[in-house]
Write an enzyme that holds these catalytic residues in place. Structure first.
Site, PDB file in Angstrom:
ATOM      1  N   LYS A 147     -10.355  -9.621  -2.637  1.00 56.81           N
ATOM      2  CA  LYS A 147     -11.330  -9.286  -1.598  1.00 56.81           C
ATOM      3  C   LYS A 147     -12.617 -10.067  -1.826  1.00 56.81           C
ATOM      4  CE  LYS A 147     -10.090  -4.435  -0.682  1.00 56.81           C
ATOM      5  NZ  LYS A 147      -9.721  -4.564   0.733  1.00 56.81           N
ATOM      6  N   ASP A 199     -10.844   3.995  -2.985  1.00 60.70           N
ATOM      7  CA  ASP A 199      -9.486   3.824  -2.472  1.00 60.70           C
ATOM      8  C   ASP A 199      -8.500   4.874  -2.984  1.00 60.70           C
ATOM      9  OD1 ASP A 199      -8.184   2.376  -0.533  1.00 60.70           O
ATOM     10  OD2 ASP A 199      -7.398   0.861  -1.912  1.00 60.70           O
ATOM     11  N   ARG A 244       0.276   0.595   1.392  1.00 61.20           N
ATOM     12  CA  ARG A 244       1.573   0.913   2.005  1.00 61.20           C
ATOM     13  C   ARG A 244       2.725   0.738   1.010  1.00 61.20           C
ATOM     14  NH1 ARG A 244       0.527  -3.390   6.649  1.00 61.20           N
ATOM     15  NH2 ARG A 244      -1.589  -2.819   6.025  1.00 61.20           N
ATOM     16  N   ASP A 263      -9.399  -1.052  -5.710  1.00 61.49           N
ATOM     17  CA  ASP A 263      -8.688  -2.054  -4.921  1.00 61.49           C
ATOM     18  C   ASP A 263      -9.477  -3.367  -4.889  1.00 61.49           C
ATOM     19  OD1 ASP A 263      -7.103  -3.492  -3.234  1.00 61.49           O
ATOM     20  OD2 ASP A 263      -7.495  -2.277  -1.440  1.00 61.49           O
TER      21      ASP A 263
HETATM   22  N1  BES Z   1      -8.163  -0.199   0.764  1.00 63.38           N
HETATM   23  C1  BES Z   1      -8.099  -1.131   1.831  1.00 63.38           C
HETATM   24  C2  BES Z   1      -8.554  -0.549   3.165  1.00 63.38           C
HETATM   25  C3  BES Z   1      -9.992  -0.128   3.264  1.00 63.38           C
HETATM   26  C4  BES Z   1     -10.939  -0.963   3.815  1.00 63.38           C
HETATM   27  C5  BES Z   1     -10.391   1.124   2.849  1.00 63.38           C
HETATM   28  C6  BES Z   1     -12.250  -0.575   3.921  1.00 63.38           C
HETATM   29  C7  BES Z   1     -11.707   1.538   2.959  1.00 63.38           C
HETATM   30  C8  BES Z   1     -12.639   0.686   3.507  1.00 63.38           C
HETATM   31  C9  BES Z   1      -6.647  -1.635   1.998  1.00 63.38           C
HETATM   32  O1  BES Z   1      -5.882  -1.654   0.855  1.00 63.38           O
HETATM   33  C10 BES Z   1      -6.738  -3.039   2.490  1.00 63.38           C
HETATM   34  O2  BES Z   1      -7.273  -3.842   1.797  1.00 63.38           O
HETATM   35  N2  BES Z   1      -6.219  -3.272   3.682  1.00 63.38           N
HETATM   36  C11 BES Z   1      -6.250  -4.572   4.256  1.00 63.38           C
HETATM   37  C12 BES Z   1      -4.912  -4.808   4.916  1.00 63.38           C
HETATM   38  C13 BES Z   1      -4.713  -6.214   5.384  1.00 63.38           C
HETATM   39  C14 BES Z   1      -4.606  -7.162   4.203  1.00 63.38           C
HETATM   40  C15 BES Z   1      -3.448  -6.256   6.220  1.00 63.38           C
HETATM   41  C16 BES Z   1      -7.370  -4.607   5.280  1.00 63.38           C
HETATM   42  O3  BES Z   1      -7.575  -3.607   5.964  1.00 63.38           O
HETATM   43  O4  BES Z   1      -8.051  -5.620   5.364  1.00 63.38           O
HETATM   44 ZN    ZN Z   2      -6.427  -0.274  -0.643  1.00 64.82          ZN
HETATM   45 ZN    ZN Z   3      -6.134  -3.470  -0.284  1.00 65.18          ZN
END
Ligand code: BES
Ligand code: ZN
Ligand code: ZN
Length: 494
Positions: A274, A285, A348, A267
């Site tokens: 990111k 992920d 999601r 991811d």
């Molecule tokens: N894979 C990430 C969530 C995650 C964060 C998993 C840290 C393990 C450790 C997910 O896809 C993500 O990036 N979520 C975002 C959502 C936001 C953009 C609404 C997040 O949590 O920042």
């Molecule tokens: Zn993710």
């Molecule tokens: Zn993500």
């Protein structure tokens, strides 16, 4: 590791380490004077010097009379239930570490006391084998844990047999957990969607026909109108794979469970890239997928009386000229449209199509495991997963199972009033809200839209699926295999 149980007396055994479990409040000196008089005088000094009382986590190495060292493991005072089980797992992990220091290959542990049950054996063996796990696929020198042989002593032959049964079952579970850890630990360059599908196919191959696997490629997913999943996949070079595992119970049953695992093999965030620090651990992920695939690896041994499907929509989330853009609108296979405002909220999207597929299987219940939000780590920290469910009984079983398995799980609400936050002006839904608050809850609410009121539970495992630092003596840094041990308990009560 070679682990066995047998009717025997600790003091008549030889091994590199003799292990004496000891409860707080007991009289260790008396015990040693009676059982190992040659050790007693030296022990007296050391017990004093180290203020050893048998508190949990406290341990004492008494250098060997003859060949064996004596290790006294402090177990505290709790003698049953989940707290005791965790003490045993921790102690076993410590034994592995102490053996490393002492260069000890073999150990014998005294489980003759009536407080030790097959459940104690299960906990102890879990600590041993998870503690001895090493991820060294990419190292020139592959160093296994020093401790290679452990014998557990029992009161009598009957108890020894019940111990043997427990430890054989536990070893299968541990193998599944360690497999999941390796799937997570393997870098994304190697752990591609195709590789994940191969792992599933291998499980099918060694399942004596109990597990079947179907893998859908990009084209097949397009035919099924998985627009949200394919939108995430469109920026990646590696082809996405939709993996469908199934286990049909050899015993008659009307129950069907669908397990869904988030399978984003890397991811990056996509165009909503990111920051570098946040990306470092993003090979994790696909931990939800690892939980599901790992669990399937033990179904042929466990043979539960439930039909089980495992679904993984596997893809990378990458930025490229072909990647989805913020503002794009995509269509999920159930017909709903989603405005993608942040390409990093990709889990999601992949899950929307996987859950839609799950619903078509008409199951009794659906459970998904997903490293879905950073927000759940803010809420519950790195060791606890968030549970969201539309079904009380399902939630209760999961919470109790997690407790029994020693995996931490806490319920979060699916607050109906927050549902407005995921509604879009230009599509049916949007994949982020306008607020940073309650991010795990709104992600859960988004998923709920795709389960058609079937009993469903969502575990946001973003915290405990991947350990940034060692969590316990038996869980090192890296993938943890979180969820498999809970599922083993769960399936028995389902
Ligand atoms: N894979 C990430 C969530 C995650 C964060 C998993 C840290 C393990 C450790 C997910 O896809 C993500 O990036 N979520 C975002 C959502 C936001 C953009 C609404 C997040 O949590 O920042
Ligand atoms: Zn993710
Ligand atoms: Zn993500």
């Amino acid at each position: 590791m070679d682990i066995s149980a047998r009717k025997s007396l600790l003091w008549e055994e030889t091994a590199d380490i003799l292990v004496l479990p000891f409860f707080e409040g007991g009289n260790l000196i008396h015990l040693l004077e009676r059982e190992a008089p040659s050790l007693a005088p030296r022990a007296k000094e050391m017990i004093k010097a180290h203020e050893f009382t048998g508190k949990k986590g406290q341990n004492l190495v008494l250098p060997g009379a003859g060949i064996s060292n004596l290790l006294v493991l402090g177990l505290g005072s709790e003698k049953r239930g989940p707290v005791f089980a965790e003490v045993l797992r921790e102690s076993a992990g410590q034994l592995v570490q102490i053996a490393e220091r002492l260069m000890a290959k073999s150990a014998v542990i005294d489980f003759r006391d009536r407080v030790f049950t097959p459940e104690s054996v299960q906990a102890f063996v879990t600590g041993l084998e998870l503690g001895a796990y090493r991820f060294h696929d990419f190292k020139k020198e592959k160093k296994e844990a020093k401790l290679q042989e452990v014998m557990i002593t029992a009161q009598d032959g009957l108890i020894a047999r019940s111990f043997t049964k427990a430890l054989e079952r536990t070893r299968v579970i541990n193998e599944a957990v360690n497999l999941a850890r390796t799937l997570v630990n393997t870098p994304a360059k190697d752990m591609t969607p195709e590789h994940l599908a191969k792992a599933a196919l291998e499980i099918a191959k060694s399942s004596e026909g109990k597990v079947k696997v179907k893998v859908l490629n990009r084209e097949a997913c397009a035919k099924k109108n998985m627009g949200a999943f394919l939108a995430v996949a469109q920026g990646a070079e590696h082809e996405p794979k939709f993996i469908h595992l199934s286990y049909i119970s050899p015993r008659p049953t009307k129950k069907t469970l669908v397990l869904v695992g988030k399978g984003v093999t890397f991811d990056s965030g996509g165009l909503s890239l990111k920051p570098a620090d946040a990306m470092m651990s993003m090979k994790c992920d696909m931990a939800g997928a690892a939980t599901v695939i790992g669990f399937f690896s033990l179904l042929n041994s466990l043979q539960p009386r439930v039909n089980i499907h495992g679904l993984v929509a596997a893809t990378e989330n990458m930025p490229s000229g072909k990647a989805i853009r913020p503002g794009d609108i995509v269509k999920v296979s159930n017909g709903a449209t989603v405005e993608i405002l942040n390409t990093d909220a990709e889990g999601r999207l992949t899950l929307a199509d996987a859950l839609t597929y799950a619903v078509k299987l008409e199951p009794t219940a659906i459970i998904d495991f997903a490293t879905l939000t950073g927000a759940v780590i803010v809420a519950l920290g790195e060791e606890i997963s968030g549970l969201m469910t539309n079904n009380k009984a399902l939630g209760k079983n999961l919470l109790e199972s997690a407790k029994d398995a020693g995996e931490k799980l806490w319920e979060l609400p699916l607050e109906p009033h927050y549902r407005d936050l995921i509604l879009s002006d230009v599509a049916d839904y949007k994949n982020i809200t306008g607020t940073r608050y309650g991010g795990s809850l709104t992600a859960g609410l988004f998923l709920q839209e795709f389960v058609a009121d079937l009993p469903w539970a969502h575990l946001d495992i973003a915290g405990p699926a991947y350990a940034e630092k060692p969590i316990t003596s038996y869980l090192a840094k890296g993938g943890t295999g979180y969820g498999i041990r809970t599922l083993v308990e769960f399936i028995e009560k389902f």
